[in-house]
Design a protein around this motif. Structure first.
Motif, PDB file in Angstrom:
ATOM      1  N   ALA A 121       1.438   9.198  -6.556  1.00  0.00           N
ATOM      2  CA  ALA A 121       1.626  10.648  -6.565  1.00  0.00           C
ATOM      3  C   ALA A 121       2.161  11.123  -7.913  1.00  0.00           C
ATOM      4  O   ALA A 121       1.854  12.229  -8.362  1.00  0.00           O
ATOM      5  N   THR A 122       2.947  10.276  -8.573  1.00  0.00           N
ATOM      6  CA  THR A 122       3.554  10.639  -9.856  1.00  0.00           C
ATOM      7  C   THR A 122       2.822  10.028 -11.044  1.00  0.00           C
ATOM      8  O   THR A 122       2.619  10.683 -12.061  1.00  0.00           O
ATOM      9  N   TYR A 123       2.409   8.771 -10.909  1.00  0.00           N
ATOM     10  CA  TYR A 123       1.945   8.015 -12.077  1.00  0.00           C
ATOM     11  C   TYR A 123       0.432   7.848 -12.168  1.00  0.00           C
ATOM     12  O   TYR A 123      -0.058   7.299 -13.142  1.00  0.00           O
ATOM     13  N   ASN A 124      -0.302   8.297 -11.154  1.00  0.00           N
ATOM     14  CA  ASN A 124      -1.763   8.235 -11.212  1.00  0.00           C
ATOM     15  C   ASN A 124      -2.260   6.819 -11.548  1.00  0.00           C
ATOM     16  O   ASN A 124      -2.939   6.583 -12.533  1.00  0.00           O
ATOM     17  N   LEU A 125      -1.901   5.870 -10.695  1.00  0.00           N
ATOM     18  CA  LEU A 125      -2.234   4.462 -10.916  1.00  0.00           C
ATOM     19  C   LEU A 125      -3.636   4.108 -10.429  1.00  0.00           C
ATOM     20  O   LEU A 125      -4.212   3.120 -10.865  1.00  0.00           O
ATOM     21  N   THR A 126      -4.155   4.863  -9.484  1.00  0.00           N
ATOM     22  CA  THR A 126      -5.492   4.612  -8.937  1.00  0.00           C
ATOM     23  C   THR A 126      -6.117   5.939  -8.532  1.00  0.00           C
ATOM     24  O   THR A 126      -5.407   6.858  -8.108  1.00  0.00           O
ATOM     25  N   ALA A 127      -7.439   6.022  -8.666  1.00  0.00           N
ATOM     26  CA  ALA A 127      -8.152   7.239  -8.272  1.00  0.00           C
ATOM     27  C   ALA A 127      -8.237   7.375  -6.749  1.00  0.00           C
ATOM     28  O   ALA A 127      -8.525   8.448  -6.235  1.00  0.00           O
ATOM     29  N   GLY A 142      -4.342  -3.667 -13.355  1.00  0.00           N
ATOM     30  CA  GLY A 142      -4.052  -2.300 -12.910  1.00  0.00           C
ATOM     31  C   GLY A 142      -2.792  -2.278 -12.067  1.00  0.00           C
ATOM     32  O   GLY A 142      -1.757  -2.804 -12.473  1.00  0.00           O
ATOM     33  N   PRO A 143      -2.861  -1.728 -10.858  1.00  0.00           N
ATOM     34  CA  PRO A 143      -1.676  -1.720  -9.991  1.00  0.00           C
ATOM     35  C   PRO A 143      -1.505  -3.000  -9.166  1.00  0.00           C
ATOM     36  O   PRO A 143      -0.807  -3.002  -8.162  1.00  0.00           O
ATOM     37  N   GLY A 144      -2.172  -4.111  -9.591  1.00  0.00           N
ATOM     38  CA  GLY A 144      -1.978  -5.392  -8.905  1.00  0.00           C
ATOM     39  C   GLY A 144      -3.154  -5.837  -8.069  1.00  0.00           C
ATOM     40  O   GLY A 144      -2.978  -6.520  -7.058  1.00  0.00           O
ATOM     41  N   LEU A 145      -4.364  -5.484  -8.501  1.00  0.00           N
ATOM     42  CA  LEU A 145      -5.569  -5.779  -7.720  1.00  0.00           C
ATOM     43  C   LEU A 145      -6.502  -6.681  -8.523  1.00  0.00           C
ATOM     44  O   LEU A 145      -6.914  -6.316  -9.615  1.00  0.00           O
ATOM     45  N   PRO A 146      -6.813  -7.849  -7.968  1.00  0.00           N
ATOM     46  CA  PRO A 146      -6.433  -8.368  -6.651  1.00  0.00           C
ATOM     47  C   PRO A 146      -5.142  -9.194  -6.637  1.00  0.00           C
ATOM     48  O   PRO A 146      -4.785  -9.741  -5.598  1.00  0.00           O
ATOM     49  N   GLY A 147      -4.447  -9.315  -7.769  1.00  0.00           N
ATOM     50  CA  GLY A 147      -3.366 -10.292  -7.902  1.00  0.00           C
ATOM     51  C   GLY A 147      -2.259 -10.215  -6.872  1.00  0.00           C
ATOM     52  O   GLY A 147      -1.882 -11.221  -6.273  1.00  0.00           O
ATOM     53  N   ILE A 148      -1.715  -8.997  -6.658  1.00  0.00           N
ATOM     54  CA  ILE A 148      -0.613  -8.878  -5.693  1.00  0.00           C
ATOM     55  C   ILE A 148      -1.111  -9.166  -4.278  1.00  0.00           C
ATOM     56  O   ILE A 148      -0.433  -9.832  -3.481  1.00  0.00           O
ATOM     57  N   VAL A 149      -2.307  -8.681  -3.963  1.00  0.00           N
ATOM     58  CA  VAL A 149      -2.864  -8.917  -2.624  1.00  0.00           C
ATOM     59  C   VAL A 149      -3.029 -10.414  -2.379  1.00  0.00           C
ATOM     60  O   VAL A 149      -2.662 -10.934  -1.313  1.00  0.00           O
ATOM     61  N   LEU A 150      -3.550 -11.143  -3.372  1.00  0.00           N
ATOM     62  CA  LEU A 150      -3.731 -12.592  -3.222  1.00  0.00           C
ATOM     63  C   LEU A 150      -2.387 -13.307  -3.121  1.00  0.00           C
ATOM     64  O   LEU A 150      -2.246 -14.277  -2.378  1.00  0.00           O
ATOM     65  N   ALA A 151      -1.388 -12.819  -3.866  1.00  0.00           N
ATOM     66  CA  ALA A 151      -0.060 -13.450  -3.820  1.00  0.00           C
ATOM     67  C   ALA A 151       0.587 -13.294  -2.451  1.00  0.00           C
ATOM     68  O   ALA A 151       1.286 -14.191  -1.974  1.00  0.00           O
ATOM     69  N   ILE A 152       0.354 -12.160  -1.795  1.00  0.00           N
ATOM     70  CA  ILE A 152       0.889 -11.940  -0.451  1.00  0.00           C
ATOM     71  C   ILE A 152       0.111 -12.763   0.579  1.00  0.00           C
ATOM     72  O   ILE A 152       0.686 -13.359   1.493  1.00  0.00           O
ATOM     73  N   ALA A 153      -1.219 -12.805   0.409  1.00  0.00           N
ATOM     74  CA  ALA A 153      -2.076 -13.458   1.406  1.00  0.00           C
ATOM     75  C   ALA A 153      -2.027 -14.983   1.319  1.00  0.00           C
ATOM     76  O   ALA A 153      -2.261 -15.667   2.321  1.00  0.00           O
ATOM     77  N   ALA A 154      -1.732 -15.508   0.119  1.00  0.00           N
ATOM     78  CA  ALA A 154      -1.695 -16.966  -0.061  1.00  0.00           C
ATOM     79  C   ALA A 154      -0.521 -17.302  -0.965  1.00  0.00           C
ATOM     80  O   ALA A 154      -0.709 -17.608  -2.154  1.00  0.00           O
ATOM     81  N   PRO A 155       0.708 -17.214  -0.435  1.00  0.00           N
ATOM     82  CA  PRO A 155       1.886 -17.461  -1.275  1.00  0.00           C
ATOM     83  C   PRO A 155       1.956 -18.919  -1.721  1.00  0.00           C
ATOM     84  O   PRO A 155       1.316 -19.791  -1.147  1.00  0.00           O
ATOM     85  N   GLY A 156       2.749 -19.138  -2.796  1.00  0.00           N
ATOM     86  CA  GLY A 156       2.932 -20.501  -3.279  1.00  0.00           C
ATOM     87  C   GLY A 156       2.352 -20.736  -4.651  1.00  0.00           C
ATOM     88  O   GLY A 156       2.692 -21.722  -5.306  1.00  0.00           O
ATOM     89  N   GLN A 195       0.833  -1.207   0.000  1.00  0.00           N
ATOM     90  CA  GLN A 195       0.000   0.000   0.000  1.00  0.00           C
ATOM     91  C   GLN A 195       0.870   1.262   0.000  1.00  0.00           C
ATOM     92  O   GLN A 195       0.582   2.225  -0.729  1.00  0.00           O
ATOM     93  N   ALA A 196       1.946   1.259   0.785  1.00  0.00           N
ATOM     94  CA  ALA A 196       2.835   2.428   0.860  1.00  0.00           C
ATOM     95  C   ALA A 196       3.533   2.670  -0.478  1.00  0.00           C
ATOM     96  O   ALA A 196       3.688   3.819  -0.926  1.00  0.00           O
ATOM     97  N   LEU A 197       3.938   1.589  -1.140  1.00  0.00           N
ATOM     98  CA  LEU A 197       4.579   1.701  -2.451  1.00  0.00           C
ATOM     99  C   LEU A 197       3.594   2.250  -3.478  1.00  0.00           C
ATOM    100  O   LEU A 197       3.929   3.137  -4.287  1.00  0.00           O
ATOM    101  N   LEU A 198       2.363   1.746  -3.448  1.00  0.00           N
ATOM    102  CA  LEU A 198       1.320   2.222  -4.354  1.00  0.00           C
ATOM    103  C   LEU A 198       1.033   3.708  -4.115  1.00  0.00           C
ATOM    104  O   LEU A 198       0.924   4.494  -5.066  1.00  0.00           O
ATOM    105  N   GLU A 199       0.965   4.085  -2.849  1.00  0.00           N
ATOM    106  CA  GLU A 199       0.707   5.492  -2.511  1.00  0.00           C
ATOM    107  C   GLU A 199       1.831   6.396  -3.044  1.00  0.00           C
ATOM    108  O   GLU A 199       1.581   7.465  -3.595  1.00  0.00           O
ATOM    109  N   ARG A 200       3.066   5.919  -2.913  1.00  0.00           N
ATOM    110  CA  ARG A 200       4.217   6.711  -3.344  1.00  0.00           C
ATOM    111  C   ARG A 200       4.229   6.872  -4.870  1.00  0.00           C
ATOM    112  O   ARG A 200       4.385   7.968  -5.389  1.00  0.00           O
ATOM    113  N   TRP A 201       4.051   5.779  -5.577  1.00  0.00           N
ATOM    114  CA  TRP A 201       4.042   5.832  -7.039  1.00  0.00           C
ATOM    115  C   TRP A 201       2.830   6.592  -7.571  1.00  0.00           C
ATOM    116  O   TRP A 201       2.894   7.244  -8.602  1.00  0.00           O
TER     117      TRP A 201
END
Length: 209
Positions: free
Chosen positions: A42-48, A81-95, A34-40
């Motif tokens: 600001a510059t790249y407008n990845l999410t509203a 998009g910026p990894g939703l839900p894919g990155i979240v699922l990868a963190i929550a259920a690795p493997g 979330q912090a990385l998404l927030e930082r990017w």
């Protein structure tokens, strides 16, 4: 400014309300994402969504709400998009082997940085139109990026014979059901209650007929 501790409390409460058990390191890694998404953003407008607390609700918890339905060893997240839900699922259920697909170059650059920074094993990002992607996947996720007819028309070839397609929608898309291409059926429909989100959310589970 919302502190990380406040975001963590909001996330942990939401996970508890969803009834999920996540790996010990999942919460800090989700907050790092979330912090990385927030930082990017600001510059790249990845999410509203700009507000960090709203990101926890609308991005992290909304994605986690479908975790119980994900299955199989391979997952493709189409129009991620910026990894939703894919990155979240990868963190929550690795493997799982996870493929994140988006046609937007800025978003794919962010995805590759997130994969590197968060050390997401087995996750890769592909800049492509959905119809040009190759392979077959046990589970496909798509978060309201198109109608059911278009989703399956463009990406149906990616679904393994016994695979499931998890289509995330707002309102229940009854008017879209007649447009589902031949060869696919709706297996089940679930109303999702996302903690802190007053909007309607639905999940359609589709498979091959």
């Amino acid at each position: 400014m919302t502190t990380r501790a406040a975001l963590q409390a909001r996330l942990e409460q939401g996970i508890a309300e969803l009834g999920l058990q996540l790996p010990a390191d999942a919460v800090p890694r989700l907050l790092d994402y979330q912090a990385l998404l927030e930082r990017w953003n600001a510059t790249y407008n990845l999410t509203a969504v700009r507000d960090p607390a709203e990101m926890v609700t609308r991005h992290l918890l909304d994605s986690l709400a479908i975790l119980p339905y994900a299955q199989g060893r391979t997952l493709a997240d189409l129009g991620t998009g910026p990894g939703l839900p894919g990155i979240v699922l990868a963190i929550a259920a690795p493997g799982r082997e996870v493929l994140l697909v988006d046609s937007n170059g800025k978003k794919v650059r962010f995805l590759r940085e997130a994969i590197r920074a968060l050390k997401l094993d087995g996750v890769r990002a592909l800049q492509s139109r959905v119809e040009d992607v190759e392979g077959q996947y046990d589970c496909i996720t798509a978060r309201a990026f198109a109608s059911l007819a278009d989703m399956l028309g463009w990406g149906g070839h990616l679904l393994a014979p016994d695979g499931i397609w998890l289509a995330m929608k707002g309102k229940r898309p009854d008017e879209e059901l007649p447009g589902i291409p031949a060869g696919f059926v709706v297996r089940s429909t679930h109303e999702l209650i996302v903690p802190g989100l007053p909007a309607e959310r639905h999940l359609l589970v589709l498979g091959r007929a």
